[in-house]
Design a protein around this motif. Sequence first.
Motif, PDB file in Angstrom:
ATOM      1  N   THR A 341       0.909  -1.281   0.039  1.00 58.40           N
ATOM      2  CA  THR A 341       0.016  -0.092   0.224  1.00 58.40           C
ATOM      3  C   THR A 341       0.982   1.324   0.160  1.00 58.40           C
ATOM      4  N   PRO A 342       0.343   2.432  -0.282  1.00 55.10           N
ATOM      5  CA  PRO A 342       1.047   3.710  -0.158  1.00 55.10           C
ATOM      6  C   PRO A 342       1.777   3.782   1.111  1.00 55.10           C
ATOM      7  N   THR A 343       3.053   4.036   1.171  1.00 55.35           N
ATOM      8  CA  THR A 343       3.794   3.914   2.645  1.00 55.35           C
ATOM      9  C   THR A 343       4.268   5.380   2.985  1.00 55.35           C
ATOM     10  N   VAL A 344       4.293   5.474   4.010  1.00 55.56           N
ATOM     11  CA  VAL A 344       4.830   6.673   4.895  1.00 55.56           C
ATOM     12  C   VAL A 344       5.943   6.233   5.665  1.00 55.56           C
ATOM     13  N   TRP A 345       7.206   6.455   5.202  1.00 53.09           N
ATOM     14  CA  TRP A 345       8.299   5.910   5.792  1.00 53.09           C
ATOM     15  C   TRP A 345       9.272   6.793   6.834  1.00 53.09           C
ATOM     16  N   ILE A 346       9.389   6.234   7.787  1.00 50.39           N
ATOM     17  CA  ILE A 346      10.030   6.981   8.789  1.00 50.39           C
ATOM     18  C   ILE A 346      11.567   6.174   8.832  1.00 50.39           C
ATOM     19  N   VAL A 347      12.835   7.137   8.429  1.00 45.95           N
ATOM     20  CA  VAL A 347      14.073   6.658   8.325  1.00 45.95           C
ATOM     21  C   VAL A 347      15.050   7.556   8.884  1.00 45.95           C
ATOM     22  N   GLY A 348      16.385   6.956   9.253  1.00 40.75           N
ATOM     23  CA  GLY A 348      17.204   7.903   9.591  1.00 40.75           C
ATOM     24  C   GLY A 348      17.923   7.451  10.972  1.00 40.75           C
ATOM     25  N   GLY A 349      19.044   7.918  11.399  1.00 32.49           N
ATOM     26  CA  GLY A 349      19.863   7.721  12.558  1.00 32.49           C
ATOM     27  C   GLY A 349      21.314   7.696  12.367  1.00 32.49           C
ATOM     28  N   VAL A 350      22.017   6.994  12.824  1.00 37.72           N
ATOM     29  CA  VAL A 350      23.389   6.999  12.472  1.00 37.72           C
ATOM     30  C   VAL A 350      23.770   6.238  11.224  1.00 37.72           C
ATOM     31  N   ASP A 351      24.250   6.992  10.466  1.00 38.83           N
ATOM     32  CA  ASP A 351      24.777   6.466   9.044  1.00 38.83           C
ATOM     33  C   ASP A 351      25.949   5.630   9.189  1.00 38.83           C
ATOM     34  N   LYS A 352      26.137   4.128   8.617  1.00 40.39           N
ATOM     35  CA  LYS A 352      27.078   3.468   8.563  1.00 40.39           C
ATOM     36  C   LYS A 352      27.761   3.364   7.336  1.00 40.39           C
ATOM     37  N   GLY A 353      27.733   4.459   6.512  1.00 42.68           N
ATOM     38  CA  GLY A 353      28.257   4.449   5.043  1.00 42.68           C
ATOM     39  C   GLY A 353      27.203   3.734   4.117  1.00 42.68           C
ATOM     40  N   ASN A 354      26.207   4.538   4.339  1.00 43.54           N
ATOM     41  CA  ASN A 354      24.697   3.632   3.490  1.00 43.54           C
ATOM     42  C   ASN A 354      24.690   4.230   2.130  1.00 43.54           C
ATOM     43  N   ASP A 355      24.726   3.533   1.256  1.00 50.14           N
ATOM     44  CA  ASP A 355      24.288   3.634  -0.232  1.00 50.14           C
ATOM     45  C   ASP A 355      22.727   3.528  -0.489  1.00 50.14           C
ATOM     46  N   TYR A 356      22.021   4.840  -0.490  1.00 47.98           N
ATOM     47  CA  TYR A 356      20.421   4.588  -0.550  1.00 47.98           C
ATOM     48  C   TYR A 356      19.959   4.213  -2.058  1.00 47.98           C
ATOM     49  N   ASN A 357      21.049   4.382  -3.366  1.00 51.44           N
ATOM     50  CA  ASN A 357      20.408   4.320  -4.338  1.00 51.44           C
ATOM     51  C   ASN A 357      19.836   2.988  -4.672  1.00 51.44           C
ATOM     52  N   GLU A 358      20.235   1.715  -3.927  1.00 53.05           N
ATOM     53  CA  GLU A 358      19.570   0.598  -4.260  1.00 53.05           C
ATOM     54  C   GLU A 358      18.017   0.629  -3.598  1.00 53.05           C
ATOM     55  N   LEU A 359      17.592   1.759  -2.890  1.00 47.47           N
ATOM     56  CA  LEU A 359      16.300   1.828  -2.581  1.00 47.47           C
ATOM     57  C   LEU A 359      15.513   2.687  -3.322  1.00 47.47           C
ATOM     58  N   MET A 360      16.060   3.159  -4.281  1.00 49.82           N
ATOM     59  CA  MET A 360      15.408   4.407  -5.145  1.00 49.82           C
ATOM     60  C   MET A 360      14.141   3.656  -5.962  1.00 49.82           C
ATOM     61  N   ALA A 361      14.373   2.507  -6.746  1.00 47.17           N
ATOM     62  CA  ALA A 361      13.092   1.977  -7.340  1.00 47.17           C
ATOM     63  C   ALA A 361      11.906   1.741  -6.504  1.00 47.17           C
ATOM     64  N   LEU A 362      12.144   1.142  -5.389  1.00 42.61           N
ATOM     65  CA  LEU A 362      11.173   1.030  -4.408  1.00 42.61           C
ATOM     66  C   LEU A 362      10.603   2.206  -3.856  1.00 42.61           C
ATOM     67  N   VAL A 363      11.310   3.106  -3.629  1.00 39.06           N
ATOM     68  CA  VAL A 363      10.848   4.361  -2.880  1.00 39.06           C
ATOM     69  C   VAL A 363       9.758   5.187  -3.764  1.00 39.06           C
ATOM     70  N   ARG A 364      10.476   5.199  -5.191  1.00 36.03           N
ATOM     71  CA  ARG A 364       9.670   5.654  -6.242  1.00 36.03           C
ATOM     72  C   ARG A 364       8.119   5.108  -6.379  1.00 36.03           C
TER      73      ARG A 364
END
Length: 443
Positions: A341-364
């Motif tokens: 279903t349409p999702t409101v996503w709560i995200v964030g905190g201490v970044d451990k060297g994250n690459d967010y690109n792999e989430l791009m298609a799912l977030v769109r």
Amino acid sequence: MRLVVLGGGESGVGTAILGKEKGYDVFVSDFGKIKQRYKEVLINKGIEWEDEKHTESLILNADVVMKSPGIPEKAPIVKKLIEKGIPVISEIEFAAPFTKAVTIGITGSNGKTTTTMLTYHLLKSAGLNVGLGGNIGKSFAEQVAEDKYDSYVLELSSFQLDGIINYKPHIAIITNISPDHLDRYDYKYENYIDSKFRITMNQTEEDYLIYDADDEAISEWLQKNKTRAKLIPFSLTKTFEEGAFIKNNTMEALINQEEFTMETESIALEGKHNLKNAMAATSVAKLMKIRKATIRESLSNFQGVEHRLEKVLKIQNVQYINDSKATNVNATFFALDSMNTPTVWIVGGVDKGNDYNELMALVREKVKAVICLGVDNKKIIDAFGNVVDIMVEVNSMSDAVRMAQRITEKGDTVLLSPACASFDLFENYEDRGRQFKDAVHNL
């Protein structure tokens, strides 16, 4: 023999208890504060301890040092111990020689807690006398001191595996490998991968390694390196003569010339990643000779793990889901992937060297709004600012949940899946998850 324990938490105090019982001269030292309940245990057992400091003269005279997994090797006191040639080991390495019990060791970047709990549930439901330990629950060392169990299911982090020399599980599982904790591995992914594979380094032909055959890092390592353990793969896409796989909506496990099948829709846990966890746990159950009916029943009634895609409440037809245990991008990938279903996503905190690109298609595809809950959200805003319509920054869980409620409409989902560590605003991921649940219950 002098045993020095660095860190006065669950694994440290457990190791101290076992060491004392086995006749070691034991000293516990914690650079932070030791919790009151652990202090009381140490005092009752007559074990010497200190906190908020490391007194070198009392530490550098050790014969062996057990280091809690949270203390990095770069810590000055650890460096000095290594320079002096004093062995620095993990709780698992210290405790294992004192038990004849069979151990099942489970590691991986994600899914290890669910797989550990599910494996434990399968064995316990079958009436085995089994303990649960490692990164989870009660200290393995303390349970070994009590000597009650014939087998143990142990969740093992890469940090615990870094501290083993001779330990070997009879059955090892690697659920998957994706970049995590790279800050502790000189930002080299291959160092982290090697660390996970330490789980199999001492295994012999009599032992087993169960692994995800769909995982690129695992497959590559196995092509380049050898393990003597018998390999048991599992996969969502391939089939095997020995191993576990999914075919026509049926999970099949072919192990030791025996076949086990179960309709995937009868498995209580939802999502593709949980089918993998179920295949891994079923493989253990088959190796431990558990009856098919017991395996089926246990897979169909397992309730899942707190803070891992845990359904909290439905309010005005909006589902709130607590996935606080998602402390890296890969875990959040699975969470977003399972949203329908349409999702409101709560995200964030201490970044451990994250690459967010792999989430791009799912977030769109799935995310209508992003709520950033961290001290520094720049990377998240840079990644998704142009992808979602609504982007909000908050600095408390109650604000995050109230904001989410404002944004949602009937039929939406609010997902806490932070993809980061929790230490900027919370004590740990459990604290973060509990605050989320409390905030939802207070709406």
